[in-house]
Design a protein around this motif. Structure first.
Motif, PDB file in Angstrom:
ATOM      1  N   PRO A  33       0.718  -1.184   0.037  1.00 32.61           N
ATOM      2  CA  PRO A  33      -0.005   0.171   0.105  1.00 32.61           C
ATOM      3  C   PRO A  33       0.844   1.289  -0.054  1.00 32.61           C
ATOM      4  O   PRO A  33       2.156   1.131   0.632  1.00 32.61           O
ATOM      5  CB  PRO A  33      -0.785  -0.050   1.331  1.00 32.61           C
ATOM      6  CG  PRO A  33      -0.561  -1.818   1.722  1.00 32.61           C
ATOM      7  CD  PRO A  33       0.630  -2.114   1.031  1.00 32.61           C
ATOM      8  N   PRO A  34       0.421   2.285  -0.832  1.00 27.75           N
ATOM      9  CA  PRO A  34       1.080   3.613  -0.874  1.00 27.75           C
ATOM     10  C   PRO A  34       1.340   4.315   0.585  1.00 27.75           C
ATOM     11  O   PRO A  34       0.243   4.150   1.641  1.00 27.75           O
ATOM     12  CB  PRO A  34       0.385   4.429  -1.738  1.00 27.75           C
ATOM     13  CG  PRO A  34      -0.255   3.472  -2.423  1.00 27.75           C
ATOM     14  CD  PRO A  34      -0.739   2.203  -1.736  1.00 27.75           C
ATOM     15  N   ILE A  35       2.644   4.730   1.034  1.00 28.13           N
ATOM     16  CA  ILE A  35       2.983   5.402   2.290  1.00 28.13           C
ATOM     17  C   ILE A  35       2.841   6.717   2.137  1.00 28.13           C
ATOM     18  O   ILE A  35       3.935   7.372   1.669  1.00 28.13           O
ATOM     19  CB  ILE A  35       3.889   4.560   2.990  1.00 28.13           C
ATOM     20  CG1 ILE A  35       3.981   3.150   3.336  1.00 28.13           C
ATOM     21  CG2 ILE A  35       4.187   5.118   4.327  1.00 28.13           C
ATOM     22  CD1 ILE A  35       4.997   2.479   3.446  1.00 28.13           C
ATOM     23  N   THR A  36       1.894   7.344   2.866  1.00 27.24           N
ATOM     24  CA  THR A  36       1.926   9.009   2.539  1.00 27.24           C
ATOM     25  C   THR A  36       3.049   9.655   3.451  1.00 27.24           C
ATOM     26  O   THR A  36       3.380   9.166   4.417  1.00 27.24           O
ATOM     27  CB  THR A  36       0.686   9.539   3.065  1.00 27.24           C
ATOM     28  OG1 THR A  36      -0.373   9.056   1.958  1.00 27.24           O
ATOM     29  CG2 THR A  36       0.899  11.107   2.661  1.00 27.24           C
ATOM     30  N   ASN A  37       3.962  10.640   2.782  1.00 26.40           N
ATOM     31  CA  ASN A  37       4.896  11.417   3.527  1.00 26.40           C
ATOM     32  C   ASN A  37       4.428  11.904   4.607  1.00 26.40           C
ATOM     33  O   ASN A  37       3.232  12.585   4.630  1.00 26.40           O
ATOM     34  CB  ASN A  37       5.758  12.354   2.548  1.00 26.40           C
ATOM     35  CG  ASN A  37       7.065  12.266   3.081  1.00 26.40           C
ATOM     36  OD1 ASN A  37       7.939  11.295   2.981  1.00 26.40           O
ATOM     37  ND2 ASN A  37       7.684  13.551   2.943  1.00 26.40           N
ATOM     38  N   PRO A  38       5.153  12.210   6.014  1.00 24.99           N
ATOM     39  CA  PRO A  38       4.497  12.622   7.098  1.00 24.99           C
ATOM     40  C   PRO A  38       4.024  14.178   6.828  1.00 24.99           C
ATOM     41  O   PRO A  38       3.516  14.676   7.645  1.00 24.99           O
ATOM     42  CB  PRO A  38       5.706  12.414   8.130  1.00 24.99           C
ATOM     43  CG  PRO A  38       6.360  11.114   7.483  1.00 24.99           C
ATOM     44  CD  PRO A  38       6.464  11.262   6.144  1.00 24.99           C
ATOM     45  N   ASP A  39       5.061  14.846   5.724  1.00 23.97           N
ATOM     46  CA  ASP A  39       4.641  16.321   5.604  1.00 23.97           C
ATOM     47  C   ASP A  39       3.665  16.546   4.575  1.00 23.97           C
ATOM     48  O   ASP A  39       3.574  17.549   3.960  1.00 23.97           O
ATOM     49  CB  ASP A  39       6.000  17.097   5.355  1.00 23.97           C
ATOM     50  CG  ASP A  39       6.699  16.549   4.043  1.00 23.97           C
ATOM     51  OD1 ASP A  39       6.090  15.545   3.472  1.00 23.97           O
ATOM     52  OD2 ASP A  39       7.903  16.893   3.872  1.00 23.97           O
ATOM     53  N   CYS A  40       2.731  15.499   3.885  1.00 26.13           N
ATOM     54  CA  CYS A  40       2.066  15.562   2.981  1.00 26.13           C
ATOM     55  C   CYS A  40       0.569  15.526   3.457  1.00 26.13           C
ATOM     56  O   CYS A  40       0.169  14.620   4.400  1.00 26.13           O
ATOM     57  CB  CYS A  40       2.078  14.569   1.973  1.00 26.13           C
ATOM     58  SG  CYS A  40       1.110  14.394   0.667  1.00 26.13           S
ATOM     59  N   ASN A  41      -0.248  16.342   3.414  1.00 29.59           N
ATOM     60  CA  ASN A  41      -1.660  16.393   3.579  1.00 29.59           C
ATOM     61  C   ASN A  41      -2.720  15.943   2.551  1.00 29.59           C
ATOM     62  O   ASN A  41      -3.945  16.312   2.454  1.00 29.59           O
ATOM     63  CB  ASN A  41      -2.143  17.555   4.178  1.00 29.59           C
ATOM     64  CG  ASN A  41      -1.995  18.884   3.504  1.00 29.59           C
ATOM     65  OD1 ASN A  41      -1.464  18.931   2.395  1.00 29.59           O
ATOM     66  ND2 ASN A  41      -2.070  20.008   4.129  1.00 29.59           N
ATOM     67  N   VAL A  42      -2.110  15.543   1.226  1.00 35.02           N
ATOM     68  CA  VAL A  42      -3.016  15.030   0.277  1.00 35.02           C
ATOM     69  C   VAL A  42      -3.349  13.860   0.070  1.00 35.02           C
ATOM     70  O   VAL A  42      -2.645  12.939   0.544  1.00 35.02           O
ATOM     71  CB  VAL A  42      -2.004  15.627  -1.161  1.00 35.02           C
ATOM     72  CG1 VAL A  42      -3.009  15.226  -2.301  1.00 35.02           C
ATOM     73  CG2 VAL A  42      -1.700  17.124  -1.082  1.00 35.02           C
ATOM     74  N   MET A  43      -4.623  13.539  -0.380  1.00 38.50           N
ATOM     75  CA  MET A  43      -5.091  12.252  -0.426  1.00 38.50           C
ATOM     76  C   MET A  43      -4.294  11.418  -1.681  1.00 38.50           C
ATOM     77  O   MET A  43      -3.932  11.906  -2.362  1.00 38.50           O
ATOM     78  CB  MET A  43      -6.320  12.058  -0.731  1.00 38.50           C
ATOM     79  CG  MET A  43      -7.365  12.587   0.377  1.00 38.50           C
ATOM     80  SD  MET A  43      -7.394  11.493   1.923  1.00 38.50           S
ATOM     81  CE  MET A  43      -8.217  10.242   1.035  1.00 38.50           C
ATOM     82  N   VAL A  44      -4.072  10.096  -1.261  1.00 31.70           N
ATOM     83  CA  VAL A  44      -3.519   9.199  -2.414  1.00 31.70           C
ATOM     84  C   VAL A  44      -4.209   9.429  -3.767  1.00 31.70           C
ATOM     85  O   VAL A  44      -5.281   9.016  -3.484  1.00 31.70           O
ATOM     86  CB  VAL A  44      -3.252   7.810  -1.924  1.00 31.70           C
ATOM     87  CG1 VAL A  44      -2.463   6.804  -2.894  1.00 31.70           C
ATOM     88  CG2 VAL A  44      -2.401   7.721  -0.653  1.00 31.70           C
ATOM     89  N   PRO A  45      -3.536   9.856  -4.848  1.00 29.29           N
ATOM     90  CA  PRO A  45      -4.259  10.238  -6.095  1.00 29.29           C
ATOM     91  C   PRO A  45      -4.418   8.600  -6.763  1.00 29.29           C
ATOM     92  O   PRO A  45      -3.823   7.729  -6.407  1.00 29.29           O
ATOM     93  CB  PRO A  45      -3.276  11.007  -6.767  1.00 29.29           C
ATOM     94  CG  PRO A  45      -1.918  10.603  -6.035  1.00 29.29           C
ATOM     95  CD  PRO A  45      -2.330  10.416  -4.890  1.00 29.29           C
ATOM     96  N   ARG A  46      -5.394   8.874  -7.664  1.00 29.50           N
ATOM     97  CA  ARG A  46      -5.791   7.774  -8.272  1.00 29.50           C
ATOM     98  C   ARG A  46      -4.487   7.062  -9.035  1.00 29.50           C
ATOM     99  O   ARG A  46      -4.439   5.838  -9.240  1.00 29.50           O
ATOM    100  CB  ARG A  46      -6.734   7.980  -9.233  1.00 29.50           C
ATOM    101  CG  ARG A  46      -7.519   6.648 -10.317  1.00 29.50           C
ATOM    102  CD  ARG A  46      -8.567   7.265 -10.851  1.00 29.50           C
ATOM    103  NE  ARG A  46      -9.630   7.612 -10.229  1.00 29.50           N
ATOM    104  CZ  ARG A  46     -10.865   8.123 -10.673  1.00 29.50           C
ATOM    105  NH1 ARG A  46     -11.103   7.923 -12.057  1.00 29.50           N
ATOM    106  NH2 ARG A  46     -11.927   8.577  -9.911  1.00 29.50           N
ATOM    107  N   HIS A  47      -3.897   7.964  -9.636  1.00 29.42           N
ATOM    108  CA  HIS A  47      -2.494   7.336 -10.764  1.00 29.42           C
ATOM    109  C   HIS A  47      -1.605   6.581  -9.797  1.00 29.42           C
ATOM    110  O   HIS A  47      -1.001   5.411 -10.192  1.00 29.42           O
ATOM    111  CB  HIS A  47      -1.924   8.285 -11.442  1.00 29.42           C
ATOM    112  CG  HIS A  47      -0.981   9.363 -10.502  1.00 29.42           C
ATOM    113  ND1 HIS A  47      -1.419  10.201  -9.839  1.00 29.42           N
ATOM    114  CD2 HIS A  47       0.464   8.926 -10.297  1.00 29.42           C
ATOM    115  CE1 HIS A  47      -0.572  10.779  -9.345  1.00 29.42           C
ATOM    116  NE2 HIS A  47       0.599  10.118  -9.521  1.00 29.42           N
TER     117      HIS A  47
END
Length: 228
Positions: free
Chosen positions: A200-214
């Motif tokens: 599963p994709p792991i979002t960076n701690p400093d990112c508040n953007v939802m995991v995009p479709r691509h």
């Protein structure tokens, strides 16, 4: 687009196990599109240097398609490549083939070997096209979802364009080929399939953007496909 046949030179003509050679150029395209990394072989200061690197491909660029490689403008492999014939290889390991005898153990694989003298891209638009192909090869659609390189970043990056004209493809598939006299030996024989899967994709701690479709799409495709 006109295309030349595979193995157009003595350099790419198979001399052993010729039955494993591909004759259709589409086989080369499949190996390239299914892969993520290649190995670049180049002579630097009289010594062979083989380096793993990401690549991109444009099957509509040139008569037979183009492979794109990139690196720092100071990278020795990039600096030396336009002055000589380089060799690029891509290999997929699809399975371990276990026989009754050690001699007949094998590997199911698909591999491509490409020779040529690459062009160092100097036009900024063509260089950006090559870089976008590399990014989108790893994650389709990614280049349009991020900030593009600025002039300073482009100046620090070199991009090589290599024609796919001189290439060969070789593969093996199927079960083990034991000698007839070994068929009654009490040893297990068979195949262990291999494939790369994505977590599963792991979002960076400093990112508040939802995991995009691509990103989700790429992770799901890697989970389902045998991309080695």
């Amino acid at each position: 687009m006109t295309t030349t046949p595979l193995s157009p030179t003595t350099r790419t003509k198979l001399r052993r196990e010729k039955e494993r050679a591909a004759t259709e150029r589409t086989a080369l395209h499949e190996v390239l599109l299914d892969g993520m990394f290649c190995h670049l072989g180049v002579i630097v200061d009289g010594t062979p240097l083989v380096l793993p690197t990401a690549y991109g491909v444009d099957l509509d660029a040139g008569d037979d398609g183009t492979l794109y490689l990139h690196g720092s403008v100071a990278a020795r492999s990039v600096v030396a490549s336009p002055d000589q014939t380089i060799c690029v290889t891509i290999t997929h390991t699809d399975g371990l083939v276990l026989a009754r005898s050690a001699f007949h153990h094998s590997v199911n694989y698909r591999s491509a070997v490409i020779f040529g003298v690459p062009r160092l891209l100097t036009d900024s638009d063509e260089k950006l096209h090559g870089l976008n192909r590399i990014v989108d090869h790893l994650v389709p659609g990614r280049s349009t979802e991020v900030r593009p390189p600025n002039r300073k970043e482009l100046a620090k990056t070199s991009v090589l364009a290599l024609s796919l004209t001189e290439a060969s493809v070789k593969s093996r598939s199927g079960a083990a080929n034991d000698d007839e006299e070994d068929l009654d030996l009490p040893h297990w024989t068979g195949l262990i399939p291999l494939r790369v899967v994505a977590g599963p994709p792991i979002t960076n701690p400093d990112c508040n953007v939802m995991v995009p479709r691509h990103i989700d799409s790429r992770a799901n495709n890697l989970g389902a496909a045998a991309l080695i």
